[in-house]
Design a protein around this motif. Structure first.
Motif, mmCIF file in Angstrom:
data_model
loop_
_atom_site.group_PDB
_atom_site.id
_atom_site.type_symbol
_atom_site.label_atom_id
_atom_site.label_comp_id
_atom_site.label_asym_id
_atom_site.label_seq_id
_atom_site.Cartn_x
_atom_site.Cartn_y
_atom_site.Cartn_z
ATOM 1 N N GLN A 185 0.808 -1.211 0.000
ATOM 2 C CA GLN A 185 0.000 0.000 0.000
ATOM 3 C C GLN A 185 0.847 1.270 0.000
ATOM 4 O OE1 GLN A 185 -2.668 -0.311 3.315
ATOM 5 N NE2 GLN A 185 -3.821 -1.980 2.403
ATOM 6 N N LEU A 186 2.159 1.122 0.182
ATOM 7 C CA LEU A 186 3.034 2.286 0.157
ATOM 8 C C LEU A 186 3.161 2.833 -1.258
ATOM 9 C CD1 LEU A 186 6.073 1.327 2.392
ATOM 10 C CD2 LEU A 186 4.398 3.080 2.838
ATOM 11 N N LYS A 187 3.520 4.076 -1.344
ATOM 12 C CA LYS A 187 3.819 4.654 -2.650
ATOM 13 C C LYS A 187 5.006 3.905 -3.242
ATOM 14 C CE LYS A 187 2.334 9.253 -1.288
ATOM 15 N NZ LYS A 187 2.769 10.619 -1.033
ATOM 16 N N PRO A 188 4.993 3.653 -4.534
ATOM 17 C CA PRO A 188 6.079 2.870 -5.140
ATOM 18 C C PRO A 188 7.476 3.437 -4.883
ATOM 19 C CG PRO A 188 4.278 3.082 -6.689
ATOM 20 C CD PRO A 188 3.943 3.942 -5.509
ATOM 21 N N GLU A 189 7.602 4.747 -4.813
ATOM 22 C CA GLU A 189 8.938 5.321 -4.596
ATOM 23 C C GLU A 189 9.427 5.132 -3.155
ATOM 24 O OE1 GLU A 189 5.884 8.664 -4.352
ATOM 25 O OE2 GLU A 189 6.345 7.124 -5.809
#
Length: 85
Positions: free
Chosen positions: A66-70
């Motif tokens: 669920q984290l941002k890909p970066e």
């Protein structure tokens, strides 16, 4: 008397689910210490720690997705450094 309490169905899913979840959590937490002691006596410390970390990885992996890909690479790298000490 409370009229809302009289209308409540104590066998409904909405009423029982939170109570069952709390009961399950307390049972798991209560058995943590005896099972940890048994595991420490039966297995080497490195195997016990590896098993606990593997279980934590499986439990927390959905949150990593669920984290941002970066941020994923940084989170995995930081977690690896924490695991290594």
């Amino acid at each position: 008397e409370n009229p809302a309490a009289a209308d409540r169905n104590v066998f409904s899913f909405d009423y029982l689910w939170p109570r069952a979840l709390l009961l399950g959590c307390s049972l798991l937490y209560g058995t943590n210490f005896p099972l940890g002691r048994i595991m420490n006596e039966a297995l080497p410390a490195s195997a016990t720690t590896a098993g606990r970390m593997l279980l934590a990885t499986v439990a927390l992996f959905p949150f990593l997705l669920q984290l941002k890909p970066e941020l994923r690479k940084t989170a995995v790298l930081g977690g690896s450094f924490c695991a290594l000490g």
